[in-house]
Design a protein around this motif. Sequence first.
Motif, PDB file in Angstrom:
ATOM      1  N   LEU A 128       0.872  -1.206   0.007  1.00  0.00           N
ATOM      2  CA  LEU A 128       0.018   0.022   0.050  1.00  0.00           C
ATOM      3  C   LEU A 128       0.904   1.151  -0.143  1.00  0.00           C
ATOM      4  N   ASP A 129       0.438   2.213  -0.718  1.00  0.00           N
ATOM      5  CA  ASP A 129       1.165   3.597  -0.889  1.00  0.00           C
ATOM      6  C   ASP A 129       0.199   4.496  -0.414  1.00  0.00           C
ATOM      7  N   GLY A 130       0.616   5.087   0.951  1.00  0.00           N
ATOM      8  CA  GLY A 130      -0.304   6.207   1.522  1.00  0.00           C
ATOM      9  C   GLY A 130      -0.373   7.455   0.660  1.00  0.00           C
ATOM     10  N   SER A 131       0.538   7.810   0.085  1.00  0.00           N
ATOM     11  CA  SER A 131       0.663   9.058  -0.750  1.00  0.00           C
ATOM     12  C   SER A 131      -0.423   8.998  -1.787  1.00  0.00           C
ATOM     13  N   ARG A 132      -0.997   7.763  -2.169  1.00  0.00           N
ATOM     14  CA  ARG A 132      -2.124   7.470  -3.199  1.00  0.00           C
ATOM     15  C   ARG A 132      -3.196   7.174  -2.701  1.00  0.00           C
ATOM     16  N   ARG A 133      -3.346   7.438  -1.266  1.00  0.00           N
ATOM     17  CA  ARG A 133      -4.717   7.166  -0.696  1.00  0.00           C
ATOM     18  C   ARG A 133      -4.865   5.495  -0.786  1.00  0.00           C
ATOM     19  N   ILE A 190      -6.337  -0.263   3.531  1.00  0.00           N
ATOM     20  CA  ILE A 190      -7.103  -1.495   4.012  1.00  0.00           C
ATOM     21  C   ILE A 190      -8.114  -1.391   4.616  1.00  0.00           C
ATOM     22  N   LEU A 191      -9.563  -1.759   4.137  1.00  0.00           N
ATOM     23  CA  LEU A 191     -10.654  -1.444   4.659  1.00  0.00           C
ATOM     24  C   LEU A 191     -11.453  -2.295   4.825  1.00  0.00           C
ATOM     25  N   PRO A 192     -12.581  -2.323   5.491  1.00  0.00           N
ATOM     26  CA  PRO A 192     -13.988  -3.599   5.427  1.00  0.00           C
ATOM     27  C   PRO A 192     -14.364  -3.382   4.161  1.00  0.00           C
ATOM     28  N   VAL A 193     -14.723  -4.586   3.373  1.00  0.00           N
ATOM     29  CA  VAL A 193     -15.084  -4.876   2.057  1.00  0.00           C
ATOM     30  C   VAL A 193     -16.094  -3.614   1.667  1.00  0.00           C
ATOM     31  N   ALA A 194     -17.152  -3.681   2.528  1.00  0.00           N
ATOM     32  CA  ALA A 194     -18.181  -2.754   2.088  1.00  0.00           C
ATOM     33  C   ALA A 194     -17.774  -1.399   2.006  1.00  0.00           C
ATOM     34  N   LYS A 195     -16.919  -0.770   3.036  1.00  0.00           N
ATOM     35  CA  LYS A 195     -16.365   0.490   2.808  1.00  0.00           C
ATOM     36  C   LYS A 195     -15.662   0.673   1.722  1.00  0.00           C
ATOM     37  N   ALA A 245     -11.662   7.528  -9.016  1.00  0.00           N
ATOM     38  CA  ALA A 245     -11.202   7.232 -10.282  1.00  0.00           C
ATOM     39  C   ALA A 245     -10.389   6.016 -10.323  1.00  0.00           C
ATOM     40  N   GLY A 246     -10.602   4.859 -11.177  1.00  0.00           N
ATOM     41  CA  GLY A 246      -9.953   4.049 -11.373  1.00  0.00           C
ATOM     42  C   GLY A 246      -9.317   3.106 -10.123  1.00  0.00           C
ATOM     43  N   THR A 247     -10.176   3.057  -9.195  1.00  0.00           N
ATOM     44  CA  THR A 247      -9.724   2.302  -7.957  1.00  0.00           C
ATOM     45  C   THR A 247      -9.895   0.688  -7.935  1.00  0.00           C
ATOM     46  N   GLU A 248      -8.917   0.032  -7.705  1.00  0.00           N
ATOM     47  CA  GLU A 248      -8.733  -1.534  -7.604  1.00  0.00           C
ATOM     48  C   GLU A 248      -9.163  -1.815  -6.326  1.00  0.00           C
ATOM     49  N   VAL A 249      -9.873  -2.838  -6.128  1.00  0.00           N
ATOM     50  CA  VAL A 249     -10.425  -3.419  -4.862  1.00  0.00           C
ATOM     51  C   VAL A 249     -10.035  -4.769  -4.951  1.00  0.00           C
ATOM     52  N   THR A 250      -9.110  -5.416  -4.157  1.00  0.00           N
ATOM     53  CA  THR A 250      -8.919  -6.914  -3.981  1.00  0.00           C
ATOM     54  C   THR A 250      -9.233  -7.471  -2.872  1.00  0.00           C
ATOM     55  N   GLY A 251      -9.453  -8.545  -2.402  1.00  0.00           N
ATOM     56  CA  GLY A 251      -9.619  -9.262  -1.023  1.00  0.00           C
ATOM     57  C   GLY A 251      -8.438  -9.300  -0.281  1.00  0.00           C
ATOM     58  N   ALA A 252      -8.515  -9.303   0.970  1.00  0.00           N
ATOM     59  CA  ALA A 252      -7.410  -9.392   1.822  1.00  0.00           C
ATOM     60  C   ALA A 252      -8.244 -10.593   2.781  1.00  0.00           C
ATOM     61  N   ARG A 253      -7.673 -10.411   4.035  1.00  0.00           N
ATOM     62  CA  ARG A 253      -8.249 -11.502   4.988  1.00  0.00           C
ATOM     63  C   ARG A 253      -9.743 -10.911   5.215  1.00  0.00           C
ATOM     64  N   ALA A 270     -10.332  -5.472   2.540  1.00  0.00           N
ATOM     65  CA  ALA A 270      -9.961  -5.428   1.205  1.00  0.00           C
ATOM     66  C   ALA A 270      -9.034  -4.392   1.053  1.00  0.00           C
ATOM     67  N   LEU A 271      -7.971  -4.461  -0.158  1.00  0.00           N
ATOM     68  CA  LEU A 271      -6.958  -3.502  -0.200  1.00  0.00           C
ATOM     69  C   LEU A 271      -7.734  -2.736  -1.227  1.00  0.00           C
ATOM     70  N   LEU A 272      -7.466  -1.361  -1.120  1.00  0.00           N
ATOM     71  CA  LEU A 272      -7.892  -0.275  -1.960  1.00  0.00           C
ATOM     72  C   LEU A 272      -6.653   0.181  -2.642  1.00  0.00           C
ATOM     73  N   LYS A 273      -6.585   0.247  -3.954  1.00  0.00           N
ATOM     74  CA  LYS A 273      -5.293   0.506  -4.589  1.00  0.00           C
ATOM     75  C   LYS A 273      -5.737   1.570  -5.771  1.00  0.00           C
ATOM     76  N   HIS A 274      -4.503   2.532  -6.167  1.00  0.00           N
ATOM     77  CA  HIS A 274      -4.772   3.267  -7.122  1.00  0.00           C
ATOM     78  C   HIS A 274      -3.596   3.017  -8.022  1.00  0.00           C
TER      79      HIS A 274
END
Length: 264
Positions: free
Chosen positions: A199-204, A207-212, A221-229, A233-237
């Motif tokens: 995760l890169d904090g500079s790009r916001r 790791i969040l609850p899946v629903a959030k 814009a263009g946000t990727e969501v992939t499952g974690a435990r 879920a991981l929120l990536k840009h």
Amino acid sequence: STAAGQGVRRAGQTPGALLASGLAAVAERPVDLRNVALPGARSDDLERQVSLLLADPARTPDVCVIMIGANDVTHRMPATQSVRCLTTAVRRLRTAGAEVVVGTCPDLGTIEPVYQPLRWLARRVSRQLAAAQTIGTVEQGGRTVSLGDLLGPEFAANPRELFGPDNYHPSAEGYATAAMAVLPTLCAVLGLWPESDRLDGSRREDILPVAKAASQAAREAGTEVTGARAPWALLKHRRRRRLPASAQTEPAPSSHPDAAHGHT
């Protein structure tokens, strides 16, 4: 219609061909593309499309891209039914061994012929469906990329360039914009993208609850969501890169099929 590339004049301008060409350029090897998308189809057509892809066990795709949702909204398909069809498709593909990337429902509030207050309602329903699609996909082991908020501002700012003649389907430039949004995740799921999943904090990224994560992805814009435990879920840009010049050519066959199917 998005996965099928409805409205473009050349096969090389469709999202499937653009993604296959981009993937081939990153992987430095040919890619075999199978596209079973059908213009006008809704999520309930995914059963047919997945069955076509899995009919031959010897040709199970390595990765599948699904772009679906807009026709569900315009035809007023209940969101619960839409998401159920999608999650079933993702589960079947994952069980068969294929990676899955879903481009979620685009922002229908950017379509020029739609006026207020319907435009506001279309945007709201689109985002709600995109969030629900994200939750269902991640729960089944797939990844999602938000198309709504990525394409929304760009389409609104450049409607003549990014929309086709009918002002509803994207133009060739619009499809290329969508493909550029999905390509980093498509490559990452195969371990080919030159960025880690750290995760890169500079790009916001977070790791969040899946629903959030799903709700936030539907707005960004263009946000990727992939499952974690579970239930995280991981929120990536991921950084987008321009598609290679060879993206206008037809992809050649190889042992790495990239099946782009489903559509908006």
